[in-house]
Design a protein around this motif. Structure first.
Motif, PDB file in Angstrom:
ATOM      1  N   MET A   1      57.226  44.944  48.251  1.00 32.36           N
ATOM      2  CA  MET A   1      56.660  43.623  48.111  1.00 32.36           C
ATOM      3  C   MET A   1      55.356  43.718  47.318  1.00 32.36           C
ATOM      4  O   MET A   1      54.565  44.633  47.506  1.00 32.36           O
ATOM      5  CB  MET A   1      56.384  43.020  49.488  1.00 32.36           C
ATOM      6  N   ARG A   2      55.167  42.795  46.455  1.00 25.66           N
ATOM      7  CA  ARG A   2      53.978  42.724  45.612  1.00 25.66           C
ATOM      8  C   ARG A   2      52.741  42.445  46.461  1.00 25.66           C
ATOM      9  O   ARG A   2      52.788  41.695  47.422  1.00 25.66           O
ATOM     10  CB  ARG A   2      54.186  41.604  44.601  1.00 25.66           C
ATOM     11  N   GLN A   3      51.628  43.058  46.096  1.00 28.51           N
ATOM     12  CA  GLN A   3      50.347  42.796  46.745  1.00 28.51           C
ATOM     13  C   GLN A   3      50.027  41.298  46.599  1.00 28.51           C
ATOM     14  O   GLN A   3      50.258  40.715  45.543  1.00 28.51           O
ATOM     15  CB  GLN A   3      49.274  43.647  46.062  1.00 28.51           C
ATOM     16  N   PRO A   4      49.481  40.647  47.637  1.00 29.89           N
ATOM     17  CA  PRO A   4      49.200  39.208  47.540  1.00 29.89           C
ATOM     18  C   PRO A   4      47.890  38.908  46.813  1.00 29.89           C
ATOM     19  O   PRO A   4      46.985  39.740  46.743  1.00 29.89           O
ATOM     20  CB  PRO A   4      49.108  38.776  49.007  1.00 29.89           C
ATOM     21  N   PHE A   5      47.804  37.691  46.282  1.00 32.17           N
ATOM     22  CA  PHE A   5      46.554  37.168  45.742  1.00 32.17           C
ATOM     23  C   PHE A   5      45.739  36.686  46.932  1.00 32.17           C
ATOM     24  O   PHE A   5      46.214  35.851  47.718  1.00 32.17           O
ATOM     25  CB  PHE A   5      46.811  35.995  44.788  1.00 32.17           C
ATOM     26  N   LEU A   6      44.524  37.205  47.080  1.00 32.34           N
ATOM     27  CA  LEU A   6      43.676  36.870  48.222  1.00 32.34           C
ATOM     28  C   LEU A   6      42.270  36.501  47.773  1.00 32.34           C
ATOM     29  O   LEU A   6      41.786  36.993  46.759  1.00 32.34           O
ATOM     30  CB  LEU A   6      43.570  38.066  49.177  1.00 32.34           C
ATOM     31  N   GLY A   7      41.624  35.665  48.562  1.00 32.64           N
ATOM     32  CA  GLY A   7      40.215  35.363  48.372  1.00 32.64           C
ATOM     33  C   GLY A   7      39.941  34.247  47.401  1.00 32.64           C
ATOM     34  O   GLY A   7      40.839  33.699  46.759  1.00 32.64           O
ATOM     35  N   THR A   8      38.663  33.901  47.332  1.00 34.54           N
ATOM     36  CA  THR A   8      38.168  32.894  46.399  1.00 34.54           C
ATOM     37  C   THR A   8      37.128  33.550  45.505  1.00 34.54           C
ATOM     38  O   THR A   8      36.229  34.241  45.998  1.00 34.54           O
ATOM     39  CB  THR A   8      37.541  31.705  47.151  1.00 34.54           C
ATOM     40  N   HIS A   9      37.273  33.353  44.212  1.00 34.53           N
ATOM     41  CA  HIS A   9      36.396  33.966  43.218  1.00 34.53           C
ATOM     42  C   HIS A   9      35.947  32.874  42.252  1.00 34.53           C
ATOM     43  O   HIS A   9      36.790  32.207  41.647  1.00 34.53           O
ATOM     44  CB  HIS A   9      37.139  35.070  42.448  1.00 34.53           C
ATOM     45  N   ILE A  10      34.657  32.696  42.120  1.00 38.29           N
ATOM     46  CA  ILE A  10      34.125  31.654  41.246  1.00 38.29           C
ATOM     47  C   ILE A  10      33.559  32.307  39.998  1.00 38.29           C
ATOM     48  O   ILE A  10      32.694  33.184  40.081  1.00 38.29           O
ATOM     49  CB  ILE A  10      33.071  30.804  41.978  1.00 38.29           C
ATOM     50  N   ASN A  11      34.078  31.872  38.838  1.00 39.95           N
ATOM     51  CA  ASN A  11      33.671  32.449  37.558  1.00 39.95           C
ATOM     52  C   ASN A  11      33.274  31.356  36.573  1.00 39.95           C
ATOM     53  O   ASN A  11      33.841  30.255  36.584  1.00 39.95           O
ATOM     54  CB  ASN A  11      34.808  33.289  36.956  1.00 39.95           C
ATOM     55  N   LYS A  12      32.322  31.692  35.717  1.00 43.31           N
ATOM     56  CA  LYS A  12      31.852  30.778  34.669  1.00 43.31           C
ATOM     57  C   LYS A  12      32.871  30.736  33.530  1.00 43.31           C
ATOM     58  O   LYS A  12      33.543  31.723  33.240  1.00 43.31           O
ATOM     59  CB  LYS A  12      30.503  31.234  34.106  1.00 43.31           C
ATOM     60  N   ILE A  13      32.950  29.578  32.907  1.00 39.37           N
ATOM     61  CA  ILE A  13      33.770  29.402  31.707  1.00 39.37           C
ATOM     62  C   ILE A  13      32.819  29.383  30.523  1.00 39.37           C
ATOM     63  O   ILE A  13      31.824  28.661  30.540  1.00 39.37           O
ATOM     64  CB  ILE A  13      34.582  28.089  31.785  1.00 39.37           C
ATOM     65  N   ASP A  14      33.121  30.179  29.497  1.00 36.49           N
ATOM     66  CA  ASP A  14      32.213  30.224  28.347  1.00 36.49           C
ATOM     67  C   ASP A  14      32.466  29.047  27.403  1.00 36.49           C
ATOM     68  O   ASP A  14      33.367  28.232  27.622  1.00 36.49           O
ATOM     69  CB  ASP A  14      32.264  31.582  27.642  1.00 36.49           C
ATOM     70  N   ALA A  15      31.662  28.966  26.346  1.00 34.89           N
ATOM     71  CA  ALA A  15      31.724  27.842  25.408  1.00 34.89           C
ATOM     72  C   ALA A  15      33.076  27.730  24.697  1.00 34.89           C
ATOM     73  O   ALA A  15      33.452  26.643  24.251  1.00 34.89           O
ATOM     74  CB  ALA A  15      30.605  27.970  24.383  1.00 34.89           C
ATOM     75  N   LYS A  16      33.816  28.842  24.635  1.00 31.21           N
ATOM     76  CA  LYS A  16      35.135  28.832  23.984  1.00 31.21           C
ATOM     77  C   LYS A  16      36.264  28.541  24.977  1.00 31.21           C
ATOM     78  O   LYS A  16      37.429  28.589  24.612  1.00 31.21           O
ATOM     79  CB  LYS A  16      35.388  30.162  23.287  1.00 31.21           C
ATOM     80  N   GLY A  17      35.919  28.273  26.234  1.00 30.54           N
ATOM     81  CA  GLY A  17      36.936  27.982  27.241  1.00 30.54           C
ATOM     82  C   GLY A  17      37.546  29.213  27.876  1.00 30.54           C
ATOM     83  O   GLY A  17      38.568  29.127  28.545  1.00 30.54           O
ATOM     84  N   ARG A  18      36.896  30.365  27.701  1.00 27.43           N
ATOM     85  CA  ARG A  18      37.420  31.596  28.285  1.00 27.43           C
ATOM     86  C   ARG A  18      36.814  31.816  29.662  1.00 27.43           C
ATOM     87  O   ARG A  18      35.644  31.523  29.894  1.00 27.43           O
ATOM     88  CB  ARG A  18      37.096  32.792  27.393  1.00 27.43           C
ATOM     89  N   VAL A  19      37.636  32.349  30.555  1.00 25.15           N
ATOM     90  CA  VAL A  19      37.177  32.660  31.909  1.00 25.15           C
ATOM     91  C   VAL A  19      37.767  34.006  32.308  1.00 25.15           C
ATOM     92  O   VAL A  19      38.906  34.334  31.942  1.00 25.15           O
ATOM     93  CB  VAL A  19      37.569  31.541  32.908  1.00 25.15           C
ATOM     94  N   SER A  20      37.000  34.769  33.031  1.00 24.26           N
ATOM     95  CA  SER A  20      37.445  36.078  33.489  1.00 24.26           C
ATOM     96  C   SER A  20      38.388  35.903  34.682  1.00 24.26           C
ATOM     97  O   SER A  20      38.061  35.218  35.654  1.00 24.26           O
ATOM     98  CB  SER A  20      36.243  36.919  33.894  1.00 24.26           C
ATOM     99  N   VAL A  21      39.551  36.520  34.594  1.00 20.53           N
ATOM    100  CA  VAL A  21      40.475  36.556  35.726  1.00 20.53           C
ATOM    101  C   VAL A  21      39.883  37.557  36.721  1.00 20.53           C
ATOM    102  O   VAL A  21      39.516  38.674  36.320  1.00 20.53           O
ATOM    103  CB  VAL A  21      41.889  36.995  35.286  1.00 20.53           C
ATOM    104  N   PRO A  22      39.735  37.185  37.986  1.00 21.86           N
ATOM    105  CA  PRO A  22      39.139  38.118  38.951  1.00 21.86           C
ATOM    106  C   PRO A  22      39.837  39.484  38.919  1.00 21.86           C
ATOM    107  O   PRO A  22      41.062  39.568  38.799  1.00 21.86           O
ATOM    108  CB  PRO A  22      39.354  37.428  40.301  1.00 21.86           C
ATOM    109  N   ALA A  23      39.035  40.543  39.028  1.00 22.90           N
ATOM    110  CA  ALA A  23      39.577  41.903  38.964  1.00 22.90           C
ATOM    111  C   ALA A  23      40.674  42.122  40.004  1.00 22.90           C
ATOM    112  O   ALA A  23      41.693  42.754  39.707  1.00 22.90           O
ATOM    113  CB  ALA A  23      38.451  42.923  39.146  1.00 22.90           C
ATOM    114  N   ALA A  24      40.493  41.581  41.209  1.00 16.89           N
ATOM    115  CA  ALA A  24      41.517  41.757  42.252  1.00 16.89           C
ATOM    116  C   ALA A  24      42.827  41.094  41.843  1.00 16.89           C
ATOM    117  O   ALA A  24      43.910  41.605  42.140  1.00 16.89           O
ATOM    118  CB  ALA A  24      41.015  41.169  43.578  1.00 16.89           C
ATOM    119  N   PHE A  25      42.750  39.970  41.146  1.00 17.24           N
ATOM    120  CA  PHE A  25      43.962  39.287  40.681  1.00 17.24           C
ATOM    121  C   PHE A  25      44.603  40.067  39.543  1.00 17.24           C
ATOM    122  O   PHE A  25      45.829  40.176  39.466  1.00 17.24           O
ATOM    123  CB  PHE A  25      43.640  37.861  40.229  1.00 17.24           C
ATOM    124  N   ARG A  26      43.774  40.627  38.657  1.00 18.75           N
ATOM    125  CA  ARG A  26      44.329  41.431  37.558  1.00 18.75           C
ATOM    126  C   ARG A  26      45.064  42.650  38.091  1.00 18.75           C
ATOM    127  O   ARG A  26      46.080  43.061  37.531  1.00 18.75           O
ATOM    128  CB  ARG A  26      43.220  41.857  36.576  1.00 18.75           C
TER     129      ARG A  26
END
Length: 157
Positions: A1-26
């Motif tokens: 079974m695949r590891q689950p997505f857990l937790g809440t991670h708040i990240n800034k969106i840059d001027a180009k609309g890019r946002v970092s996918v949380p490391a745990a999700f990656r």
């Protein structure tokens, strides 16, 4: 079974609309052949649904359980597959969220990634706080609980 997505991670969106996918999700997504995420508008809440490509394949199978060209099959195909975006991450683990998804979810400069087990959602942080309060009250008021796999029903006799 695949590891689950857990937790809440708040990240800034840059001027180009890019946002970092949380490391745990990656780390969860890294199990997939596609190095990125699939995102589509939630049809339940004002948030973006996110998942691995492998999960999208599972959704295709689930939708295929409906009769071909039935209203149910067509509606689900339209709202899931017709609105999905494949978003590969860059060398820094960022994705660029499409403007229409950001607008639908009311997201401007900050995104809250929220694990939901097999999937995750991306929220506008204040909308997330309101939704979590509503869901917590709903679960409490309905007395919701989970039975662990293999657990025997309790006998009150």
């Amino acid at each position: 079974m695949r590891q689950p997505f857990l937790g809440t991670h708040i990240n800034k969106i840059d001027a180009k609309g890019r946002v970092s996918v949380p490391a745990a999700f990656r780390q969860v997504l890294a199990e997939d052949a596609f190095k990125g995420v699939v995102c589509f508008p939630s049809y339940k809440v004002d948030a973006i649904e996110g998942c691995a490509m492998a999960f999208m394949t599972e959704l295709v199978s689930s939708v295929d359980d409906y009769e071909l060209f039935s209203d149910e099959q067509q509606a689900l195909s339209d709202v899931i597959f017709g609105t999905s975006s494949e978003l590969a991450w860059d060398a820094n683990g960022r994705i660029q969220l499409p403007p229409d998804l950001l607008e639908m979810a009311g997201i401007a400069d900050t995104a809250a990634f929220v694990g939901m087990g097999k999937t995750f959602r991306i929220w506008q942080p204040e909308a997330l706080a309101r939704n979590q309060a509503e869901r917590r009250a709903q679960a409490r008021d309905k007395g919701l609980s989970l039975r662990l796999p293999g657990a025997r029903p309790r006998s009150d006799a």
